[in-house]
Design a protein around this motif. Structure first.
Motif, PDB file in Angstrom:
ATOM      1  N   PHE A   5     -47.136 -60.905 -94.337  1.00 30.02           N
ATOM      2  CA  PHE A   5     -47.065 -59.499 -94.710  1.00 30.02           C
ATOM      3  C   PHE A   5     -48.336 -59.117 -95.466  1.00 30.02           C
ATOM      4  N   SER A   6     -48.991 -58.064 -94.993  1.00 27.54           N
ATOM      5  CA  SER A   6     -50.153 -57.517 -95.653  1.00 27.54           C
ATOM      6  C   SER A   6     -49.781 -56.146 -96.198  1.00 27.54           C
ATOM      7  N   CYS A   7     -49.852 -56.001 -97.516  1.00 27.37           N
ATOM      8  CA  CYS A   7     -49.375 -54.767 -98.148  1.00 27.37           C
ATOM      9  C   CYS A   7     -50.506 -54.027 -98.840  1.00 27.37           C
ATOM     10  N   SER A   8     -50.436 -52.702 -98.779  1.00 24.48           N
ATOM     11  CA  SER A   8     -51.381 -51.855 -99.468  1.00 24.48           C
ATOM     12  C   SER A   8     -50.612 -50.663-100.022  1.00 24.48           C
ATOM     13  N   GLY A   9     -51.340 -49.675-100.501  1.00 21.71           N
ATOM     14  CA  GLY A   9     -50.678 -48.491-101.016  1.00 21.71           C
ATOM     15  C   GLY A   9     -49.930 -47.711 -99.960  1.00 21.71           C
ATOM     16  N   TYR A  10     -50.212 -47.990 -98.689  1.00 23.60           N
ATOM     17  CA  TYR A  10     -49.574 -47.286 -97.577  1.00 23.60           C
ATOM     18  C   TYR A  10     -48.360 -48.040 -97.050  1.00 23.60           C
ATOM     19  N   GLY A  11     -48.076 -49.183 -97.619  1.00 19.68           N
ATOM     20  CA  GLY A  11     -46.938 -49.957 -97.149  1.00 19.68           C
ATOM     21  C   GLY A  11     -47.363 -51.333 -96.679  1.00 19.68           C
ATOM     22  N   CYS A  12     -46.450 -52.028 -96.023  1.00 25.00           N
ATOM     23  CA  CYS A  12     -46.697 -53.395 -95.573  1.00 25.00           C
ATOM     24  C   CYS A  12     -46.645 -53.481 -94.064  1.00 25.00           C
ATOM     25  N   SER A  13     -47.470 -54.354 -93.507  1.00 23.61           N
ATOM     26  CA  SER A  13     -47.439 -54.596 -92.073  1.00 23.61           C
ATOM     27  C   SER A  13     -47.485 -56.097 -91.835  1.00 23.61           C
ATOM     28  N   LEU A  14     -46.983 -56.503 -90.679  1.00 20.43           N
ATOM     29  CA  LEU A  14     -46.959 -57.915 -90.315  1.00 20.43           C
ATOM     30  C   LEU A  14     -48.208 -58.222 -89.504  1.00 20.43           C
ATOM     31  N   LYS A  15     -48.963 -59.221 -89.973  1.00 14.99           N
ATOM     32  CA  LYS A  15     -50.181 -59.628 -89.281  1.00 14.99           C
ATOM     33  C   LYS A  15     -50.091 -61.106 -88.898  1.00 14.99           C
ATOM     34  N   THR A  16     -50.949 -61.518 -87.971  1.00 12.42           N
ATOM     35  CA  THR A  16     -50.986 -62.903 -87.524  1.00 12.42           C
ATOM     36  C   THR A  16     -52.430 -63.383 -87.485  1.00 12.42           C
ATOM     37  N   ASP A  17     -52.676 -64.527 -88.112  1.00  7.15           N
ATOM     38  CA  ASP A  17     -54.022 -65.101 -88.158  1.00  7.15           C
ATOM     39  C   ASP A  17     -53.920 -66.614 -88.143  1.00  7.15           C
ATOM     40  N   ALA A  18     -55.062 -67.263 -87.928  1.00  3.62           N
ATOM     41  CA  ALA A  18     -55.167 -68.713 -88.038  1.00  3.62           C
ATOM     42  C   ALA A  18     -55.832 -69.058 -89.367  1.00  3.62           C
ATOM     43  N   TYR A  19     -55.433 -70.188 -89.932  1.00  5.79           N
ATOM     44  CA  TYR A  19     -55.981 -70.594 -91.224  1.00  5.79           C
ATOM     45  C   TYR A  19     -56.321 -72.082 -91.216  1.00  5.79           C
ATOM     46  N   TRP A  20     -57.328 -72.423 -92.026  1.00  9.04           N
ATOM     47  CA  TRP A  20     -57.748 -73.803 -92.242  1.00  9.04           C
ATOM     48  C   TRP A  20     -57.655 -74.125 -93.725  1.00  9.04           C
ATOM     49  N   GLY A  21     -57.350 -75.381 -94.025  1.00  9.79           N
ATOM     50  CA  GLY A  21     -57.449 -75.864 -95.388  1.00  9.79           C
ATOM     51  C   GLY A  21     -58.889 -76.233 -95.717  1.00  9.79           C
ATOM     52  N   GLN A  22     -59.110 -76.641 -96.958  1.00 11.30           N
ATOM     53  CA  GLN A  22     -60.465 -76.928 -97.417  1.00 11.30           C
ATOM     54  C   GLN A  22     -60.915 -78.339 -97.068  1.00 11.30           C
ATOM     55  N   GLY A  23     -59.996 -79.184 -96.662  1.00  9.11           N
ATOM     56  CA  GLY A  23     -60.329 -80.557 -96.294  1.00  9.11           C
ATOM     57  C   GLY A  23     -60.094 -81.537 -97.431  1.00  9.11           C
TER      58      GLY A  23
END
Length: 128
Positions: A103-121
């Motif tokens: 969930f990505s939220c701002s002053g306009y509300g929240c939306s559902l987003k999808t991304d890929a992530y990596w750890g730092q190792g």
């Protein structure tokens, strides 16, 4: 909004064991498959193990029978149990999540987003 944090690396003698952990945090709704990769100096990053959201696992031939990937019940933490370690397992190990819905939220509300992530190792060194 999402972080993957690895832990558990270190120095171990050949034949020894280590357990790596990767914890995802943030406003997570769902995580799909999670993977462990590794990279040695001068080599390309290689896929070590994968676990799907249905707990189906797959391993590189070089680690089959020695490494085990698993996830916690909340599906936000992935583990890599490494047994019978060899010097050639020495590398920086990275956690990856290809399909993180959050969930990505701002002053306009929240939306559902999808991304890929990596750890730092996290560094794993196998040496006597």
């Amino acid at each position: 909004q999402v972080q993957l944090v690895e832990s558990g690396g270190g120095l171990v003698q050949p034949g020894g064991s280590l357990r790596l952990s990767c914890a995802a945090s943030g406003s997570i709704f769902r995580i799909g498959a999670m993977d462990w990769y590794r990279q040695s100096p001068g080599k390309q990053r290689e896929l070590v193990a994968t676990i799907t959201s249905d707990d189906i696992t797959n391993y590189a031939d070089s680690v089959k029978g020695r490494f085990t990937i698993s996830r916690d019940n909340a599906k936000t933490t992935v583990y890599l149990q490494m047994n019978s370690l060899k010097p050639e397992d020495t590398a920086v190990y990275y956690c990856n999540a290809d399909n993180v819905s959050y969930f990505s939220c701002s002053g306009y509300g929240c939306s559902l987003k999808t991304d890929a992530y990596w750890g730092q190792g996290t560094q794993v060194t196998v040496s006597s």
